[in-house]
Design a protein around this motif. Structure first.
Motif, PDB file in Angstrom:
ATOM      1  N   GLY A   1      51.634  67.005  -2.268  1.00 46.47           N
ATOM      2  CA  GLY A   1      52.273  65.700  -2.387  1.00 46.47           C
ATOM      3  C   GLY A   1      53.401  65.667  -3.390  1.00 46.47           C
ATOM      4  O   GLY A   1      54.523  65.234  -3.090  1.00 46.47           O
ATOM      5  N   SER A   2      53.127  66.117  -4.605  1.00 48.77           N
ATOM      6  CA  SER A   2      54.130  66.049  -5.674  1.00 48.77           C
ATOM      7  C   SER A   2      55.349  66.908  -5.366  1.00 48.77           C
ATOM      8  O   SER A   2      56.496  66.463  -5.517  1.00 48.77           O
ATOM      9  N   ASN A   3      55.132  68.131  -4.924  1.00 47.26           N
ATOM     10  CA  ASN A   3      56.270  69.017  -4.677  1.00 47.26           C
ATOM     11  C   ASN A   3      57.079  68.600  -3.458  1.00 47.26           C
ATOM     12  O   ASN A   3      58.299  68.806  -3.429  1.00 47.26           O
ATOM     13  N   LEU A   4      56.434  68.008  -2.457  1.00 46.08           N
ATOM     14  CA  LEU A   4      57.196  67.519  -1.304  1.00 46.08           C
ATOM     15  C   LEU A   4      58.137  66.395  -1.739  1.00 46.08           C
ATOM     16  O   LEU A   4      59.284  66.321  -1.276  1.00 46.08           O
ATOM     17  N   LEU A   5      57.675  65.535  -2.645  1.00 46.58           N
ATOM     18  CA  LEU A   5      58.552  64.486  -3.183  1.00 46.58           C
ATOM     19  C   LEU A   5      59.727  65.096  -3.943  1.00 46.58           C
ATOM     20  O   LEU A   5      60.888  64.712  -3.744  1.00 46.58           O
TER      21      LEU A   5
END
Length: 351
Positions: free
Chosen positions: A135-139
């Motif tokens: 989630g965080s890295n896709l953002l």
């Protein structure tokens, strides 16, 4: 022992005995208690073993911090290069995470550190994978071409501050005026960055807000990993399970509308970038869990700061990015804030 050494030891022993007699102490007690013939402490002495162990452990944790922070800082810049060469953010992230997962799985298997598969570890893999990796890295990877690698690198300094706030809410941490002041200052720095960014004529409010959601996910991941670390599991095994789960999440996302896992075939550069990022991810997440286990929350809280120290100059000097607006006001606030949070944590740890 040479003849000269024997003479030297004998002289020291004689002087010690004479001094003992002069002070009214029986010479035989001096020999029994202090042994003047012993030139070095016993290797088995606990006092002799304890200090080197602490020193080596502290040095190891600092090296883990510097190495993990460096990989973190380079990642945001590599994501921008990938985007400029036509590599979709999800494709770059998914295949890099998949490669890193395979590397860590092989390492864990060779070392006999594969994690147990039970309800606790499976829960850990799913939740930690979403917050910490997928989630965080896709953002971040999606936002970097809209807000710049330097802005993303600065945003990565905020998770420890949000982690501290979450730890207060969950009762994991006690309130500290020093650390609370650090959180206020650092978040004020974040507000300055956001305000200047939003005031720019070509600013995208949506992508600025999306970028600032990334640290919230990372902070949630920090809290979760701390509270739910499975017993008797090694960081290498947990890192491999977490990345395998994150890779599965990202690949599944690639089949949803609006996302793509396709890699451009026009040149070898996209594949080279995926290969480099694969190595960075494998190192980053292994180092992250090793640091969390050995260095504790205080050193872990400095990870984003090290990443920003590496990532922001690289973006400005090598990718020709303009410094984020408000940088000159925000950086001192963020730096002082993170320093106060870390200092407060050290004081609590040594109290």
């Amino acid at each position: 022992m040479t003849a000269a050494s024997k003479v030297s030891v004998a002289k020291r022993a004689t002087r010690a005995i004479v001094a003992a007699v002069a002070q009214g102490k029986p010479p035989h007690r001096l020999l029994l208690d202090k042994n003047p013939f012993r030139q070095h402490p016993s290797p088995a002495s606990p006092s002799n073993m304890r200090q080197p162990t602490l020193s080596v452990s502290h040095s190891r944790s600092l090296l883990l911090l510097l190495a993990a922070g460096t990989t973190l800082g380079l990642t945001s810049n590599l994501a921008k290069i990938a985007g400029e060469n036509g590599l979709p953010p999800l494709a770059f992230l998914a295949w890099s995470v998949s490669g890193a997962a395979l590397i860590l799985l092989v390492i864990a298997a060779v070392r006999g550190l594969l994690p147990a598969l039970n309800a606790r570890t499976l829960e850990y893999f799913v939740v930690a994978a979403f917050f910490t990796v997928a989630g965080s890295n896709l953002l971040f990877f999606s936002a970097v071409e809209h807000v710049g690698a330097s802005f993303v690198a600065l945003a990565i300094t905020f998770p420890p501050l949000l982690t501290y706030l979450g730890a207060l809410l969950f009762g994991v941490e006690r309130f500290s005026t020093l650390r609370a002041a650090g959180v206020v200052l650092a978040l004020a720095g974040a507000a300055v960055l956001a305000a200047f960014g939003l005031s720019s004529p070509d600013a995208s409010a949506r992508w600025i807000l999306i970028t600032l959601c990334g640290p919230v996910l990372l902070a949630a991941g920090n809290l979760y990993r701390t509270l739910r670390w499975p017993e008797n599991e090694h960081p290498e095994g947990l890192a491999s399970g977490m990345l395998i789960t994150a890779a599965a999440m990202l690949v599944i996302t690639g089949f949803m509308p609006g996302f793509s896992l396709a890699v451009p075939h026009g040149s070898a550069l996209p594949y080279l970038l995926i290969g480099v990022q694969t190595g960075l991810f494998a190192a980053q997440f292994l180092l992250l869990l090793l640091l969390q286990k050995s260095g504790g929350p205080v050193l872990l809280s400095l990870l984003g700061s090290v990443g920003a120290v590496v990532g922001v100059p690289v973006a400005i000097l090598f990718l020709n990015e303009a410094p984020p607006r408000g940088l000159v006001y925000a950086v001192p606030l963020i730096t002082i804030g993170v320093a106060l949070v870390a200092w407060g944590g050290m004081k609590e740890a040594t109290a």
